[in-house]
Scaffold this motif. Sequence first.
Motif, PDB file in Angstrom:
ATOM      1  N   UNK A 144      -1.619   4.429  -3.612  1.00  0.00           N
ATOM      2  CA  UNK A 144      -1.490   3.185  -2.860  1.00  0.00           C
ATOM      3  C   UNK A 144      -2.859   2.528  -2.759  1.00  0.00           C
ATOM      4  N   UNK A 145      -2.915   1.287  -3.230  1.00  0.00           N
ATOM      5  CA  UNK A 145      -4.168   0.531  -3.169  1.00  0.00           C
ATOM      6  C   UNK A 145      -3.970  -0.580  -2.144  1.00  0.00           C
ATOM      7  N   UNK A 173     -12.081   0.566 -10.049  1.00  0.00           N
ATOM      8  CA  UNK A 173     -11.823  -0.859  -9.776  1.00  0.00           C
ATOM      9  C   UNK A 173     -10.341  -1.090  -9.497  1.00  0.00           C
ATOM     10  N   UNK A 174      -9.809  -0.282  -8.638  1.00  0.00           N
ATOM     11  CA  UNK A 174      -8.368  -0.330  -8.376  1.00  0.00           C
ATOM     12  C   UNK A 174      -7.963  -1.632  -7.711  1.00  0.00           C
ATOM     13  N   UNK A 175      -6.769  -2.086  -8.061  1.00  0.00           N
ATOM     14  CA  UNK A 175      -6.205  -3.320  -7.546  1.00  0.00           C
ATOM     15  C   UNK A 175      -4.903  -2.995  -6.814  1.00  0.00           C
ATOM     16  N   UNK A 176      -4.491  -3.865  -5.904  1.00  0.00           N
ATOM     17  CA  UNK A 176      -3.213  -3.621  -5.219  1.00  0.00           C
ATOM     18  C   UNK A 176      -2.050  -3.456  -6.197  1.00  0.00           C
ATOM     19  N   UNK A 177      -2.100  -4.154  -7.311  1.00  0.00           N
ATOM     20  CA  UNK A 177      -1.007  -4.041  -8.290  1.00  0.00           C
ATOM     21  C   UNK A 177      -0.998  -2.712  -9.028  1.00  0.00           C
ATOM     22  N   UNK A 178      -1.997  -1.876  -8.816  1.00  0.00           N
ATOM     23  CA  UNK A 178      -1.980  -0.520  -9.371  1.00  0.00           C
ATOM     24  C   UNK A 178      -1.169   0.435  -8.493  1.00  0.00           C
ATOM     25  N   UNK A 179      -0.739  -0.041  -7.347  1.00  0.00           N
ATOM     26  CA  UNK A 179       0.073   0.796  -6.456  1.00  0.00           C
ATOM     27  C   UNK A 179       1.376   1.178  -7.146  1.00  0.00           C
ATOM     28  N   UNK A 180       1.628   2.480  -7.213  1.00  0.00           N
ATOM     29  CA  UNK A 180       2.819   2.983  -7.901  1.00  0.00           C
ATOM     30  C   UNK A 180       2.874   4.497  -7.739  1.00  0.00           C
ATOM     31  N   UNK A 181       3.986   5.063  -8.148  1.00  0.00           N
ATOM     32  CA  UNK A 181       4.057   6.508  -8.334  1.00  0.00           C
ATOM     33  C   UNK A 181       3.608   6.794  -9.762  1.00  0.00           C
ATOM     34  N   UNK A 182       2.640   7.660  -9.886  1.00  0.00           N
ATOM     35  CA  UNK A 182       2.091   8.015 -11.189  1.00  0.00           C
ATOM     36  C   UNK A 182       2.683   9.344 -11.640  1.00  0.00           C
ATOM     37  N   UNK A 183       3.239   9.314 -12.848  1.00  0.00           N
ATOM     38  CA  UNK A 183       3.877  10.496 -13.419  1.00  0.00           C
ATOM     39  C   UNK A 183       3.136  10.942 -14.662  1.00  0.00           C
ATOM     40  N   UNK A 184       3.102  12.229 -14.868  1.00  0.00           N
ATOM     41  CA  UNK A 184       2.550  12.751 -16.095  1.00  0.00           C
ATOM     42  C   UNK A 184       3.686  13.248 -16.973  1.00  0.00           C
ATOM     43  N   UNK A 232      -3.601  14.541  -6.453  1.00  0.00           N
ATOM     44  CA  UNK A 232      -4.729  13.639  -6.318  1.00  0.00           C
ATOM     45  C   UNK A 232      -4.391  12.233  -5.869  1.00  0.00           C
ATOM     46  N   UNK A 233      -3.119  11.943  -5.710  1.00  0.00           N
ATOM     47  CA  UNK A 233      -2.769  10.606  -5.246  1.00  0.00           C
ATOM     48  C   UNK A 233      -3.189  10.387  -3.802  1.00  0.00           C
ATOM     49  N   UNK A 234      -3.087   9.145  -3.363  1.00  0.00           N
ATOM     50  CA  UNK A 234      -3.443   8.845  -1.991  1.00  0.00           C
ATOM     51  C   UNK A 234      -3.668   7.371  -1.780  1.00  0.00           C
ATOM     52  N   UNK A 235      -4.304   7.059  -0.672  1.00  0.00           N
ATOM     53  CA  UNK A 235      -4.586   5.677  -0.294  1.00  0.00           C
ATOM     54  C   UNK A 235      -6.040   5.361  -0.600  1.00  0.00           C
ATOM     55  N   UNK A 236      -6.255   4.227  -1.244  1.00  0.00           N
ATOM     56  CA  UNK A 236      -7.608   3.797  -1.582  1.00  0.00           C
ATOM     57  C   UNK A 236      -7.691   2.293  -1.401  1.00  0.00           C
ATOM     58  N   UNK A 237      -8.859   1.825  -1.044  1.00  0.00           N
ATOM     59  CA  UNK A 237      -9.052   0.390  -0.856  1.00  0.00           C
ATOM     60  C   UNK A 237      -9.216  -0.323  -2.193  1.00  0.00           C
ATOM     61  N   UNK A 238      -8.868  -1.586  -2.246  1.00  0.00           N
ATOM     62  CA  UNK A 238      -9.106  -2.353  -3.478  1.00  0.00           C
ATOM     63  C   UNK A 238     -10.572  -2.253  -3.897  1.00  0.00           C
TER      64      UNK A 238
END
Length: 117
Positions: free
Chosen positions: A114-115, A84-95, A8-14
């Motif tokens: 990536x935000x 309400x994603x922010x650029x600082x939420x950009x990361x690799x998300x692990x479960x 489900x990851x991907x690119x999203x706008x702020x």
Amino acid sequence: QVQLVESGGGLVQPGGSLSVSCTASGLIFSDYTMAWYRQVPGKQHETVATFTSSGSTNYADSVKGRFTISRDNAKNTVYLQMNSLKPEDTAVYYCKALNIRSGWNYWGKGTLVTVSS
């Protein structure tokens, strides 16, 4: 063999929203605390949200009010809804799956969020 697979990851706008999910196999899912972590290259990983086997949730201050963790034990899946994603939420998300009693824990391979505009 235990496997955790994020998707489900991907690119999203702020300001946008994205949902990531993690499906587990090879373990008794309902016995495990499920957690989402994130990591930016060169920085320590951060605990984003947790959902215990007893139903309690907890969030990092940086995501409170914006992210929601949920789980479906019938589907062996944990979700992270990110709003309400922010650029600082950009990361690799692990479960991560953690059995509090035994200490056994397992990680997925991560999904990149990536935000950016």
